[in-house]
Design an enzyme around this catalytic site. Structure first.
Site, PDB file in Angstrom:
ATOM      1  CB  SER A 213       0.538  -5.465   2.756  1.00 48.29           C
ATOM      2  OG  SER A 213      -0.411  -4.653   3.394  1.00 48.29           O
ATOM      3  CD  GLN A 214      -2.049  -1.599  -2.830  1.00 46.75           C
ATOM      4  OE1 GLN A 214      -2.928  -0.752  -2.685  1.00 46.75           O
ATOM      5  NE2 GLN A 214      -0.861  -1.323  -3.320  1.00 46.75           N
TER       6      GLN A 214
ATOM      7  CG  ASP B 238      -0.655  -8.014  10.312  1.00 45.77           C
ATOM      8  OD1 ASP B 238      -0.824  -6.783  10.469  1.00 45.77           O
ATOM      9  OD2 ASP B 238      -0.515  -8.547   9.195  1.00 45.77           O
TER      10      ASP B 238
ATOM     11  CG  HIS C 152       1.396  -5.551   7.918  1.00 45.35           C
ATOM     12  ND1 HIS C 152       0.376  -6.412   7.552  1.00 45.35           N
ATOM     13  CD2 HIS C 152       1.607  -4.734   6.840  1.00 45.35           C
ATOM     14  CE1 HIS C 152      -0.013  -6.125   6.321  1.00 45.35           C
ATOM     15  NE2 HIS C 152       0.719  -5.132   5.865  1.00 45.35           N
TER      16      HIS C 152
ATOM     17  CE1 TYR D 182      -4.417   1.213   0.570  1.00 41.04           C
ATOM     18  CE2 TYR D 182      -3.246   2.925   1.771  1.00 41.04           C
ATOM     19  CZ  TYR D 182      -4.398   2.460   1.163  1.00 41.04           C
ATOM     20  OH  TYR D 182      -5.522   3.241   1.139  1.00 41.04           O
TER      21      TYR D 182
END
Length: 325
Positions: free
Chosen positions: A186-187, A272, A301, A92
């Site tokens: 993540s993203q 996370d 994360h 992100y």
């Protein structure tokens, strides 16, 4: 930071109880049909980076709406191929960055396509791909951009760019089109998971701490961004809650995972607070193909970080090994 979500035994059994949109497959088939009206138009240009162990090319192709998307192709110097390939999507706020930031997969003998995320690149790594679309009301960030309809939603464009990235890398002479893995954190993990649900014949998908999974639960159990963007938006647009979640249903990684039949590898940090572990397990537990989840009890994360890298190199090499490898 603490383990704030479910105990591990409950995570392994967790099932997300939201219902997917009835026309989920129709929506994505229509979207894929629309993008096929645009030529892929892959252009590959060598880049002088002063790196001697790898060769770098600037790659551009037509993504959603025929918009140009940029990527780096990093591959081992002196190897003609055909090579297995890894298509990586970015977390992100970041873009493809600079070529010397991504050397791991090429050093292991892969062709590595590092794909820009349209309209991002302003938080921690640079980008060269704009997003030329306006939206209605949204919170700062990307999660609520275009949330008024599935057709206008930002991640519709991003996911299709991901599909086209796989199509683009498969056209390159140095790449073995049958040995393409998609990955991201993540993203980037969300994009990779979406691509695995939309492109049935990839070799496999590795989603590290993936975003956009079990979205309604995630926004309810974490105060952290990016999910907090949605909480802030719905705190103002109080009468749009039902509609917003109906739109997000078309982009939820849980529903994409149900359509992903090739091998999958997930990573989850039990501390996370960005992408809660229950949201990661919700997708892994619905994954249609053979799946492995690597669990890091005392990580957030970042998951396993460099240890994830090491494990993924082994997993990827075994997954796409040729007869002489």
């Amino acid at each position: 930071m603490t383990q704030f979500d479910m105990p591990l035994d409950q995570l392994r059994a967790f099932r997300y109880d939201e219902t997917e949109p009835a026309d989920f497959d129709v929506f994505w088939a229509k979207t894929l049909g629309e993008v096929r009206h645009h030529e892929l138009n892959v252009v590959q240009c060598p880049v002088d980076t002063r790196l001697r162990t790898v060769t770098v090319d600037d790659v551009a192709f037509n993504g959603f709406g025929g918009d140009r998307v940029r990527a780096w192709l990093v591959r081992p110097a002196g190897l003609a191929g055909p090579l297995p390939a890894v298509v990586e999507f970015i977390g992100y706020g970041g873009g493809r960055g600079l070529p010397h930031e991504k050397l791991l997969w090429a050093s292991a003998g892969f062709a590595h396509l590092v794909v820009d995320t349209r309209g991002q690149g302003g938080l921690w790594s640079v980008s060269d791909t704009p997003d030329p679309y306006g939206t209605g009301s949204s919170a700062p960030g990307f999660l609520t951009r275009g949330i008024s309809s599935p057709e206008d939603y930002y991640y519709r464009r991003v996911f299709i760019d991901g599909v086209r990235a796989v199509e683009a890398v498969r056209t390159l002479p140095v790449v073995d089109a049958s040995r393409v893995i998609v990955t991201g954190s993540s993203q980037g993990g969300a994009i990779a998971l979406a691509v695995s649900g939309l492109v049935p014949d990839i070799a496999g998908v590795a989603a590290r701490s993936p975003f956009l999974c079990a979205i309604r639960r995630a926004v309810a159990v974490t105060d952290s961004d990016p999910y907090a963007e949605l909480r802030r938006f719905l705190g103002i647009h109080r009468h749009e809650i039902t509609h917003a979640f109906s739109v997000l249903g078309y982009f939820d990684g849980v529903f994409m995972a149900r359509r992903a039949r090739r091998p999958g590898w997930f990573s989850a940090g039990l501390m996370d607070d960005v992408c809660p572990p229950s949201s990661v397990f919700a997708a892994a537990n619905e994954f249609a193909g053979p799946v492995h989840v690597e669990v890091w009890p005392y990580n957030g994360h970042e998951g396993g970080g460099v240890d994830d890298d090491r494990l993924l190199l082994d997993w990827g090499a075994n997954l796409v090994a040729g007869p002489d490898e």
